[in-house]
Scaffold this active site. Sequence first.
Site, PDB file in Angstrom:
ATOM      1  N   TYR A 153       2.385  13.080 -11.309  1.00 20.15           N
ATOM      2  CA  TYR A 153       3.398  12.055 -11.610  1.00 20.15           C
ATOM      3  C   TYR A 153       2.723  10.689 -11.786  1.00 20.15           C
ATOM      4  O   TYR A 153       2.907   9.994 -12.802  1.00 20.15           O
ATOM      5  CB  TYR A 153       4.433  11.998 -10.479  1.00 20.15           C
TER       6      TYR A 153
HETATM    7  N1  LIG Z   1      11.812  12.357  -0.323  1.00 20.46           N
HETATM    8  C1  LIG Z   1      11.504  12.511   0.972  1.00 20.46           C
HETATM    9  N2  LIG Z   1      10.685  11.635   1.547  1.00 20.46           N
HETATM   10  C2  LIG Z   1      10.381  11.761   2.856  1.00 20.46           C
HETATM   11  C3  LIG Z   1      10.914  12.795   3.610  1.00 20.46           C
HETATM   12  N3  LIG Z   1      10.432  12.660   4.857  1.00 20.46           N
HETATM   13  C4  LIG Z   1       9.657  11.590   4.864  1.00 20.46           C
HETATM   14  N4  LIG Z   1       9.598  11.033   3.656  1.00 20.46           N
HETATM   15  C5  LIG Z   1       8.794   9.849   3.346  1.00 20.46           C
HETATM   16  O1  LIG Z   1       9.633   8.715   3.155  1.00 20.46           O
HETATM   17  C6  LIG Z   1       8.919   7.742   2.380  1.00 20.46           C
HETATM   18  C7  LIG Z   1       9.787   7.304   1.232  1.00 20.46           C
HETATM   19  O2  LIG Z   1       9.987   8.392   0.376  1.00 20.46           O
HETATM   20  P1  LIG Z   1      10.873   8.211  -0.939  1.00 20.46           P
HETATM   21  O3  LIG Z   1      12.044   7.345  -0.653  1.00 20.46           O
HETATM   22  O4  LIG Z   1      11.150   9.588  -1.456  1.00 20.46           O
HETATM   23  O5  LIG Z   1       9.942   7.381  -1.945  1.00 20.46           O
HETATM   24  P2  LIG Z   1       8.384   7.491  -2.370  1.00 20.46           P
HETATM   25  O6  LIG Z   1       7.785   8.795  -2.014  1.00 20.46           O
HETATM   26  O7  LIG Z   1       7.713   6.255  -1.851  1.00 20.46           O
HETATM   27  O8  LIG Z   1       8.438   7.449  -3.965  1.00 20.46           O
HETATM   28  C8  LIG Z   1       9.342   6.600  -4.646  1.00 20.46           C
HETATM   29  O9  LIG Z   1       8.775   5.377  -4.996  1.00 20.46           O
HETATM   30  C9  LIG Z   1       7.775   5.431  -6.001  1.00 20.46           C
HETATM   31  C10 LIG Z   1       7.330   4.024  -6.319  1.00 20.46           C
HETATM   32  O10 LIG Z   1       6.694   3.458  -5.228  1.00 20.46           O
HETATM   33  C11 LIG Z   1       8.337   6.055  -7.257  1.00 20.46           C
HETATM   34  O11 LIG Z   1       7.351   6.071  -8.257  1.00 20.46           O
HETATM   35  C12 LIG Z   1       8.862   7.461  -6.950  1.00 20.46           C
HETATM   36  O12 LIG Z   1       9.469   8.032  -8.111  1.00 20.46           O
HETATM   37  C13 LIG Z   1       9.887   7.309  -5.872  1.00 20.46           C
HETATM   38  O13 LIG Z   1      10.955   6.562  -6.411  1.00 20.46           O
HETATM   39  C14 LIG Z   1       7.629   8.430   1.935  1.00 20.46           C
HETATM   40  O14 LIG Z   1       6.618   8.013   2.828  1.00 20.46           O
HETATM   41  C15 LIG Z   1       7.947   9.913   2.098  1.00 20.46           C
HETATM   42  O15 LIG Z   1       6.795  10.695   2.293  1.00 20.46           O
HETATM   43  C16 LIG Z   1      11.786  13.731   2.984  1.00 20.46           C
HETATM   44  O16 LIG Z   1      12.298  14.684   3.567  1.00 20.46           O
HETATM   45  N5  LIG Z   1      12.048  13.548   1.678  1.00 20.46           N
END
Ligand SMILES: Nc1nc2c(ncn2[C@@H]2O[C@H](COP(=O)(O)OP(=O)(O)O[C@H]3O[C@H](CO)[C@@H](O)[C@H](O)[C@@H]3O)[C@@H](O)[C@H]2O)c(=O)[nH]1
Length: 333
Positions: A153
């Site tokens: 990604y």
């Molecule tokens: N999705 C998810 N995340 C979890 C979980 N448990 C812990 N997390 C943690 O919670 C944090 C936030 O996860 P997300 O809100 O899913 O966002 P992200 O992994 O930081 O990714 C997002 O931001 C990126 C830009 O910084 C985007 O590029 C990406 O598409 C997404 O929107 C991360 O550290 C992730 O590993 C779970 O069960 N599900």
Amino acid sequence: MRTALITGTAGFIGYHLATYLLASGWQVVGLDCLSPYYDIALKRRRHAMLEVNDNFIPVIGKLEDPGRLMGLLADHKPNAVIHLAAQAGVRHSIDAPRDYLEANLIGTFEVLEAARAHPPEHIMIASTSSAYGANTNIPFDEHQKADHQMSFYAATKKAGETMAHSYAHLYGLPTTMFRFFTVYGPWGRPDMALFKFTKAIEAGEAIDVYNHGRMSRDFTYIDDLVAGITGLIEAVPGDTPVSTQDTLSPVAPFRIVNIGASKPTPLMDYIAALETALETTARKNLMKMQPGDVPATWADTTLLSQLTGYEPQVSVEEGVARFVAWYRGYYAS
Ligand SMILES: Nc1nc2c(ncn2[C@@H]2O[C@H](COP(=O)(O)OP(=O)(O)O[C@H]3O[C@H](CO)[C@@H](O)[C@H](O)[C@@H]3O)[C@@H](O)[C@H]2O)c(=O)[nH]1
């Protein structure tokens, strides 16, 4: 009336940006293919709200469809093209890399080709903080090398940046790349942590907490992100850097700009804010680090502030509470 062509208007960020621009008197042409990566009903509801405004022109179709974007730019001659449509999600890219190849590489190529044929005043394209990959020198600033992406990604998003730079250079297209940092808020994405945690807790289930919660993110509230994007629309890259912080290319009207809260929040504090908003304590499955994930993000937003006067307004506690209020209202209706 100024016209923006936004790709991904049924998506979380595209919907909010289109709402703001329509309210500010813009015409918005919104392209979305309603991809089935997550609940299409949520995407349809977002688009339906935009369609209430006569200045919104919805177009359902894929970026990758040859001629689709070319035709839209020829017909509407938008002042600004804001390319947000993408196959998002770090974790899904481990299992389904081809989705990212098609949407993010071919899709971005089609946007660039259309802009080459019908140049807008400014083309803006979403990239991600995931582009910083294995960098550990935080906060991340745009001058750091970003060569070691941790997921396919992130690799496709980084490739989009370099593809766009070549077009900006060859065809003189003024281009801004946004590096977004974990955006959250009402109408958010169901694959992201806040949505998944809220859904599980409301169902009485335990939440999966990756890396035992030893992570932090520069969580960015959607309204702050939209303020950053709309400020940057007016900051068209020219041939003079605005400061020594500027990332303006030496050979093209092209720059990369972080948009984040510039405040890292430990994952466990984010969960605590959610527990407060839901007035409950979550049961937690502490899990190991997930492949492709990065332990910490933190945006240096000096350049964004210099270009736009940007100052984030919404704390994680407030933003999470607003998400919960939306979530409960949406699923009660
Ligand atoms: N999705 C998810 N995340 C979890 C979980 N448990 C812990 N997390 C943690 O919670 C944090 C936030 O996860 P997300 O809100 O899913 O966002 P992200 O992994 O930081 O990714 C997002 O931001 C990126 C830009 O910084 C985007 O590029 C990406 O598409 C997404 O929107 C991360 O550290 C992730 O590993 C779970 O069960 N599900």
